[in-house]
Write an enzyme that holds these catalytic residues in place. Structure first.
Site, PDB file in Angstrom:
ATOM      1  N   LYS A  52      26.874  47.361  22.522  1.00 15.38           N
ATOM      2  CA  LYS A  52      25.990  46.207  22.734  1.00 15.38           C
ATOM      3  C   LYS A  52      26.803  44.931  22.966  1.00 15.38           C
ATOM      4  O   LYS A  52      26.524  44.168  23.893  1.00 15.38           O
ATOM      5  CB  LYS A  52      25.063  46.027  21.520  1.00 15.38           C
ATOM      6  CG  LYS A  52      24.014  47.114  21.426  1.00 15.38           C
ATOM      7  CD  LYS A  52      23.235  47.081  20.116  1.00 15.38           C
ATOM      8  CE  LYS A  52      22.310  48.297  20.010  1.00 15.38           C
ATOM      9  NZ  LYS A  52      21.580  48.388  18.752  1.00 15.38           N
ATOM     10  N   GLN A  96      21.666  45.996  12.865  1.00 11.97           N
ATOM     11  CA  GLN A  96      21.792  47.392  13.279  1.00 11.97           C
ATOM     12  C   GLN A  96      21.233  48.305  12.190  1.00 11.97           C
ATOM     13  O   GLN A  96      21.635  48.221  11.030  1.00 11.97           O
ATOM     14  CB  GLN A  96      23.276  47.709  13.554  1.00 11.97           C
ATOM     15  CG  GLN A  96      23.522  49.100  14.073  1.00 11.97           C
ATOM     16  CD  GLN A  96      22.907  49.352  15.461  1.00 11.97           C
ATOM     17  OE1 GLN A  96      22.917  48.483  16.322  1.00 11.97           O
ATOM     18  NE2 GLN A  96      22.349  50.538  15.657  1.00 11.97           N
ATOM     19  N   ASP A 119      15.255  42.575  19.221  1.00  8.34           N
ATOM     20  CA  ASP A 119      14.952  44.002  19.053  1.00  8.34           C
ATOM     21  C   ASP A 119      13.441  44.240  19.054  1.00  8.34           C
ATOM     22  O   ASP A 119      12.988  45.373  19.192  1.00  8.34           O
ATOM     23  CB  ASP A 119      15.517  44.503  17.706  1.00  8.34           C
ATOM     24  CG  ASP A 119      16.740  45.397  17.896  1.00  8.34           C
ATOM     25  OD1 ASP A 119      16.982  45.836  19.033  1.00  8.34           O
ATOM     26  OD2 ASP A 119      17.438  45.654  16.898  1.00  8.34           O
TER      27      ASP A 119
END
Ligand code: NAP
Length: 298
Positions: A52, A96, A119
């Site tokens: 990422k 994460q 997200d």
């Protein structure tokens, strides 16, 4: 043989487009910034986080990883997230997953300001996606599948989509996107307790599989001519590779003889997930030009 829907190629095209838009925004003095919070030392998470932040750098964004030991306290983590929420150079924040069990992932995700929640896991953004409010952020994996559907001109109007799996990060948001006015698909969600899974999958014009079980979907479970999206990411050790290789949930060799088009693993949905995270971060940076952080605040 099924046509291969390459997420790698579409991602390459999209990342070039994103890089141009990032450069234009940088000319206005805004460099999109993504901060990734990584707790613990899960090797798979390390790989995802590196992909990422590398992708951010490739398109000219700022990608930063903040690392914490597995035993970090929730209050300390909240302090870090609060700092990122207040930092004008940070446009996107993601924690994460998974995080250690002593931390409440629900409380941690809710601590991220919805306008920086690239997200799309904050309940406010989950709700916005559900009601079709474009002010929200759609989670990257379903957004990536929708983008592949659009760019590959795969018809959805009036089609039957069967999604195997009912997770909040892939299947549920994808169902709401596909059944919305516009795509106009008829959607069936299935799960572990679905009776006679293949009786559903065999009726799918578009089959999406997001489970995490290699070989779950075999050729006899797929309608001839269907389009298949394989979301699964599984590491297996077998005769092909005793050191381990990544496969999806779909028996690629068998199903490619029945489907009209399908995504490979790797190189299908995975690269698109990272690309859509970049899209969301770019969008968050654009919106920061006219900040309205009171909207939807906790
Ligand atoms: P998850 O939260 O574990 O959900 C898996 C779903 O599969 C659950 O809803 C479960 O049903 C269902 N399921 C389990 N066994 C089943 C069976 N035999 N038949 C039908 N349904 C079954 O997983 P996730 O986060 O959605 O991820 C799914 C897979 O996609 C994993 O391999 C993950 O690594 C991968 N993934 C890939 C990407 C990418 O970018 N490529 C992104 C996200 C996830 P219940 O709800 O009844 O338990």
């Amino acid at each position: 043989m099924a046509r291969i829907i390459s997420g790698t190629e579409t991602s390459r095209t999209m990342r070039a487009e994103i890089a141009r838009e990032v450069a234009a925004l940088a000319d206005e003095g805004i460099v999109p910034g993504l901060s990734v919070v990584l707790v613990g030392e899960d090797p798979a998470s390390e790989v995802y986080v590196r992909s990422k932040t590398q992708a951010c750098e490739e398109v000219g964004m700022r990608g930063r990883t903040l690392r914490f030991p597995a035993e970090v306290g929730q209050d300390e983590l909240f302090g870090v997230i609060d700092g990122l929420n207040a930092d004008p150079d940070v446009h996107g924040i993601l924690v994460q997953l998974p995080i250690p069990v002593h931390l409440s992932y629900k409380d941690v995700l809710e601590r991220i300001h919805p306008d920086k929640d690239v997200d799309g896991f904050h309940p406010l953004n989950v709700g916005r996606a559900f009601v079709g409010d474009p002010a929200g952020f759609v989670p990257a994996t379903p957004a990536g599948i929708m983008e592949l559907i659009r760019r590959e001109n795969i018809p959805t109007h009036g089609k039957h989509v069967v999604i195997v799996g009912r997770s909040l990060i892939v299947s549920k948001p994808l169902a709401s996107l596909l059944m919305a006015p516009g795509p106009n698909a008829t959607v069936t969600l299935t799960h572990k307790y679905t009776t006679d899974l293949s009786s559903h999958t065999r009726t799918a014009d578009i089959l999406v599989v997001a489970v995490g079980k290699p070989g779950l979907i075999t050729a006899d479970m797929v309608k001839p001519g269907a389009v298949v999206f394989d979301v699964g990411v599984n590491r297996v050790e077998d005769a092909i590779s005793t050191r381990g290789r990544i496969v999806g949930d779909v028996d690629f060799a068998g199903v490619s003889g029945v489907a009209s088009a399908m995504t490979p693993v790797p190189g299908g949905v995975g690269p698109m997930t990272i690309t859509m995270l970049l899209v969301n971060t770019l969008e968050a940076a654009r919106r920061s030009r006219a900040p309205d952080l009171s909207r939807g605040a906790r």
